[in-house]
Scaffold this active site. Structure first.
Site, mmCIF file in Angstrom:
data_model
loop_
_atom_site.group_PDB
_atom_site.id
_atom_site.type_symbol
_atom_site.label_atom_id
_atom_site.label_comp_id
_atom_site.label_asym_id
_atom_site.label_seq_id
_atom_site.Cartn_x
_atom_site.Cartn_y
_atom_site.Cartn_z
ATOM 1 N N ARG A 20 21.268 31.948 -14.527
ATOM 2 C CA ARG A 20 20.220 32.970 -14.389
ATOM 3 C C ARG A 20 19.696 33.419 -15.756
ATOM 4 O O ARG A 20 18.540 33.818 -15.890
ATOM 5 C CB ARG A 20 20.769 34.189 -13.635
ATOM 6 C CG ARG A 20 20.832 34.022 -12.116
ATOM 7 C CD ARG A 20 21.175 35.339 -11.450
ATOM 8 N NE ARG A 20 20.977 35.291 -9.996
ATOM 9 C CZ ARG A 20 20.862 36.372 -9.239
ATOM 10 N NH1 ARG A 20 20.908 37.573 -9.793
ATOM 11 N NH2 ARG A 20 20.691 36.262 -7.944
ATOM 12 N N LYS A 36 -16.382 24.070 19.259
ATOM 13 C CA LYS A 36 -17.593 23.780 18.480
ATOM 14 C C LYS A 36 -17.943 25.024 17.684
ATOM 15 O O LYS A 36 -18.072 26.116 18.237
ATOM 16 C CB LYS A 36 -18.742 23.400 19.427
ATOM 17 C CG LYS A 36 -19.985 22.856 18.731
ATOM 18 C CD LYS A 36 -19.717 21.465 18.132
ATOM 19 C CE LYS A 36 -20.992 20.822 17.615
ATOM 20 N NZ LYS A 36 -21.885 20.400 18.706
ATOM 21 N N HIS A 37 -18.085 24.868 16.390
ATOM 22 C CA HIS A 37 -18.390 25.982 15.491
ATOM 23 C C HIS A 37 -17.424 27.141 15.698
ATOM 24 O O HIS A 37 -17.827 28.306 15.834
ATOM 25 C CB HIS A 37 -19.836 26.440 15.658
ATOM 26 C CG HIS A 37 -20.832 25.412 15.225
ATOM 27 N ND1 HIS A 37 -20.858 24.885 13.956
ATOM 28 C CD2 HIS A 37 -21.832 24.791 15.910
ATOM 29 C CE1 HIS A 37 -21.834 23.988 13.872
ATOM 30 N NE2 HIS A 37 -22.438 23.911 15.037
ATOM 31 N N THR A 64 16.962 31.256 -21.045
ATOM 32 C CA THR A 64 15.794 31.152 -21.936
ATOM 33 C C THR A 64 15.224 32.519 -22.314
ATOM 34 O O THR A 64 14.273 32.584 -23.095
ATOM 35 C CB THR A 64 14.684 30.325 -21.262
ATOM 36 O OG1 THR A 64 14.310 30.952 -20.034
ATOM 37 C CG2 THR A 64 15.141 28.906 -20.996
ATOM 38 N N GLU A 114 -15.531 14.760 16.471
ATOM 39 C CA GLU A 114 -15.169 14.830 15.052
ATOM 40 C C GLU A 114 -13.668 14.678 14.838
ATOM 41 O O GLU A 114 -13.226 13.892 13.993
ATOM 42 C CB GLU A 114 -15.620 16.182 14.464
ATOM 43 C CG GLU A 114 -17.125 16.348 14.329
ATOM 44 C CD GLU A 114 -17.659 15.753 13.034
ATOM 45 O OE1 GLU A 114 -16.890 15.087 12.311
ATOM 46 O OE2 GLU A 114 -18.851 15.957 12.754
ATOM 47 N N HIS A 154 -14.225 38.617 15.169
ATOM 48 C CA HIS A 154 -15.522 38.547 14.507
ATOM 49 C C HIS A 154 -15.595 37.403 13.508
ATOM 50 O O HIS A 154 -14.581 36.861 13.126
ATOM 51 C CB HIS A 154 -15.814 39.874 13.800
ATOM 52 C CG HIS A 154 -16.006 41.011 14.756
ATOM 53 N ND1 HIS A 154 -15.028 41.969 14.967
ATOM 54 C CD2 HIS A 154 -17.017 41.315 15.592
ATOM 55 C CE1 HIS A 154 -15.460 42.838 15.869
ATOM 56 N NE2 HIS A 154 -16.656 42.471 16.262
ATOM 57 N N ARG A 196 -22.932 42.729 25.064
ATOM 58 C CA ARG A 196 -22.064 42.063 26.039
ATOM 59 C C ARG A 196 -22.868 41.482 27.194
ATOM 60 O O ARG A 196 -22.520 40.433 27.740
ATOM 61 C CB ARG A 196 -21.019 43.066 26.541
ATOM 62 C CG ARG A 196 -19.837 42.426 27.247
ATOM 63 C CD ARG A 196 -18.635 43.328 27.171
ATOM 64 N NE ARG A 196 -18.271 43.583 25.790
ATOM 65 C CZ ARG A 196 -17.560 42.756 25.029
ATOM 66 N NH1 ARG A 196 -17.135 41.606 25.529
ATOM 67 N NH2 ARG A 196 -17.284 43.047 23.782
ATOM 68 N N TYR A 241 -17.387 19.456 0.012
ATOM 69 C CA TYR A 241 -18.200 20.670 -0.131
ATOM 70 C C TYR A 241 -17.704 21.682 0.887
ATOM 71 O O TYR A 241 -16.790 21.403 1.682
ATOM 72 C CB TYR A 241 -19.702 20.380 0.049
ATOM 73 C CG TYR A 241 -20.079 19.666 1.330
ATOM 74 C CD1 TYR A 241 -20.232 20.358 2.519
ATOM 75 C CD2 TYR A 241 -20.315 18.293 1.337
ATOM 76 C CE1 TYR A 241 -20.597 19.706 3.692
ATOM 77 C CE2 TYR A 241 -20.671 17.626 2.497
ATOM 78 C CZ TYR A 241 -20.822 18.351 3.673
ATOM 79 O OH TYR A 241 -21.176 17.695 4.824
ATOM 80 N N GLY A 250 19.865 22.945 -19.100
ATOM 81 C CA GLY A 250 20.610 22.518 -17.942
ATOM 82 C C GLY A 250 20.399 21.102 -17.456
ATOM 83 O O GLY A 250 20.615 20.116 -18.164
ATOM 84 N N GLY A 251 19.933 21.008 -16.175
ATOM 85 C CA GLY A 251 19.748 19.707 -15.541
ATOM 86 C C GLY A 251 18.683 18.863 -16.207
ATOM 87 O O GLY A 251 18.789 17.629 -16.230
ATOM 88 N N GLY A 266 -19.769 16.084 19.192
ATOM 89 C CA GLY A 266 -19.476 16.426 17.800
ATOM 90 C C GLY A 266 -18.466 17.546 17.663
ATOM 91 O O GLY A 266 -18.388 18.189 16.616
ATOM 92 N N ASN A 277 -19.348 39.323 20.812
ATOM 93 C CA ASN A 277 -18.852 39.714 22.124
ATOM 94 C C ASN A 277 -18.543 38.476 22.961
ATOM 95 O O ASN A 277 -19.339 37.552 23.011
ATOM 96 C CB ASN A 277 -19.887 40.568 22.851
ATOM 97 C CG ASN A 277 -19.999 41.961 22.276
ATOM 98 O OD1 ASN A 277 -19.000 42.629 22.094
ATOM 99 N ND2 ASN A 277 -21.225 42.407 22.012
#
Length: 523
Positions: A62, A274-275, A65, A327, A523, A437, A214, A33-34, A304, A417
């Site tokens: 469609r 943060k985290h 091949t 950051e 969690h 808690r 990393y 084709g194309g 940070g 919690n």
């Protein structure tokens, strides 16, 4: 040795130069084709697949091949007597190099195309040829990525039109990974389309967007992958300045993005993370006010951290933020003066995400475990849609109710919690990720005390605040600790065996308490 190559690509970048290099090496070209039209327009001699198979391309391309002369040429084991006999008997010639990249299904899906257009961009013949060539990697070289053209061409020039087995193995592995990620995108779309979040067979795939220095720690390798779909995220943000994003940067910025999307962009809002936990969240009359209130909640943890703002960053806010080490700053836009101010902070990453306030369309959450993974629908519950139930004798005031809703929005994004104290549209104490808690409550109270000392206030920020808990209080002790610290109202899911005792403790302390009926474990 490569004598014949079949090229059939959707992405034609680098195609002509590569094909010209093959021709100079005496390699015969077959195409469809194309791709064939592009190569012929460049003056290259090309055999059409329809001439090879003796069968025309039909059904709008469609079927073209899927033919023994194509797959026999790819799958025949060189030197196998039975294969050689079958090939000669059926007039099949070997195909030694396959170059295929697939119909742009992911791109079509991402731009919101119609259902019919998405269907037409599901490639059938391409993956079949790729799998055939990759299976026969001992004899056939398969390329699915234009970035590999130069490497393969150089190896053919240096190795008498042959590729090394190691190269073919690496390319075959890449080929199977590509078809797997492609099929995963299609599978996810089909299942999402019919509302099936947990099918019998679940496939997850993506395209590597960035190799990271990393992972969570320096001894871990990592990369960022992009999945198919329309949802924008950290990976689609434009980085204006700063060094390369790290694994932790991306993870924390994603947490900030999820939290900021809880709030309307009509109200200036700031989230500091943060985290992966919010350390401060606030709304304000201006972006600067929102930032200062969020920062006041926990100035130590903000150092940070990651900052997300839901409106265009202005110079005054940028100037204030630049006073501490940050950051990442994620914003929908930033004015020129703000960009100049932040440019002095070479290590700070400024990310622009124009549709930052867009509601998340992410419907699934996936978590790996040993031997498998867990899949769930993402937490799309919003406090504004919940039927809130007041369970105490005292009703919350209008101001308290606004803060209760605000605090519960934030608690949804704090690791369990989770305890969040808030006052006047700003967090004033956050306790996260504890095994009990009551410990989270004590930490949040301590954060408020620390802020009092840092800000030079006479009373803790907790005084006169409200409290949100991501899950029910199993015992009255958490409510009692909140009351002792000066909180005046509580919002929580309810549903504990000792709800009556918890409500009684709230009544005794004069607190207002609201049940949501929804839990926000994270969690």
């Amino acid at each position: 040795m490569i004598k014949r190559a079949l090229l059939s690509v959707s992405d034609k970048s680098g195609l002509v130069d590569f094909a010209q290099g093959l021709t100079k090496l005496g390699i015969e070209l077959i195409s469809t084709g194309g791709t064939s039209a592009t190569l012929k327009a460049a003056g290259l001699a090309v055999q059409d697949v329809s001439d090879l198979t003796g069968f025309p391309e039909i059904m709008d391309g469609r079927v073209k091949t899927l033919h023994p002369k194509v797959h026999g040429g790819l799958l025949s084991i060189r030197g196998n007597p039975a294969h050689e006999t079958a090939r000669e008997k059926n007039n099949i010639e070997n195909i030694d190099l396959l170059v295929v990249n697939l119909y742009p299904f992911e791109e079509t899906l991402a731009r919101g195309a119609s259902h019919d257009e998405i269907i037409e961009n599901i490639d059938v013949g391409g993956p079949a040829m790729i799998r055939a060539a990759a299976k026969n990697r001992d004899s056939v070289t398969v390329i699915v990525d234009p970035r590999d053209y130069d490497m393969v061409l150089n190896e053919l020039r240096e190795n008498r039109t042959s590729t090394h087995l190691k190269t073919r193995q690496q390319l075959a592995a890449k080929a199977f990974s590509r078809t797997a990620s492609y099929d995963a995108a299609i599978s996810l779309w089909f299942n999402t389309d019919i509302g099936n979040a947990t099918p019998d067979f679940f496939a997850l795939g993506g395209i590597r967007q960035q190799a990271l220095r990393y992972g969570e720690n320096p001894h871990q390798s990592a990369a960022l992958y992009r999945t198919a779909g329309r949802e924008s995220g950290v990976g689609s943000a434009q980085q204006i300045q700063g060094k390369e994003l790290s694994y932790n940067n991306i993870n924390d910025t994603d947490a900030a993005l999820a939290a900021i999307r809880e709030f309307s962009n009509t109200t200036p809002t700031c989230v500091i993370v943060k985290h992966a936990n919010p350390s401060g969240v606030a709304t304000g009359g201006t972006l600067l006010e929102a930032y200062l209130l969020a920062f006041a909640c926990d100035q130590t943890s903000a150092f940070g951290g990651i900052i997300a703002l839901n409106q265009k960053l202005d110079a005054k806010t940028a100037e204030e933020i630049s006073k501490i080490f940050t950051e990442v700053i994620l914003v929908p836009d930033a004015d020129e003066e703000a960009r100049v101010i932040l440019s002095a902070k070479k290590n700070l990453r400024l990310l622009i995400l124009p549709n930052l306030a867009q509601a998340s369309a992410h419907s699934l959450s996936v978590k790996t475990i040993a031997g498998g993974f867990l899949v769930q629908t993402s937490d799309q519950a919003h406090v504004d849609d919940m039927m809130l139930k007041i369970v105490t004798k005292r009703q919350p005031t209008e101001e308290e109710m606004l803060d209760l809703r605000f605090a519960f929005r934030v608690a949804k994004h704090v690791k369990s919690n989770a305890i969040v104290f808030a006052k006047n549209g700003a967090t004033v104490g956050i306790g996260a990720g504890q095994m009990s808690r009551i410990d989270s409550t004590r930490i949040a109270v301590r954060k408020g005390e620390d802020a009092k000392d840092v800000l030079g206030l006479e009373a803790s920020l907790i005084k006169g605040s409200v409290l949100a808990s991501d899950a029910f209080f199993p015992f009255p002790d958490g409510v009692e600790a909140a009351a002792e610290a000066g909180a005046t109202a509580v919002i929580q899911p309810g549903g504990a065996l000792k709800d009556a005792e918890v409500i009684a403790a709230a009544d005794k302390a004069g607190l207002a308490m609201v049940f949501t009926g929804f839990r926000h474990f994270r969690h």
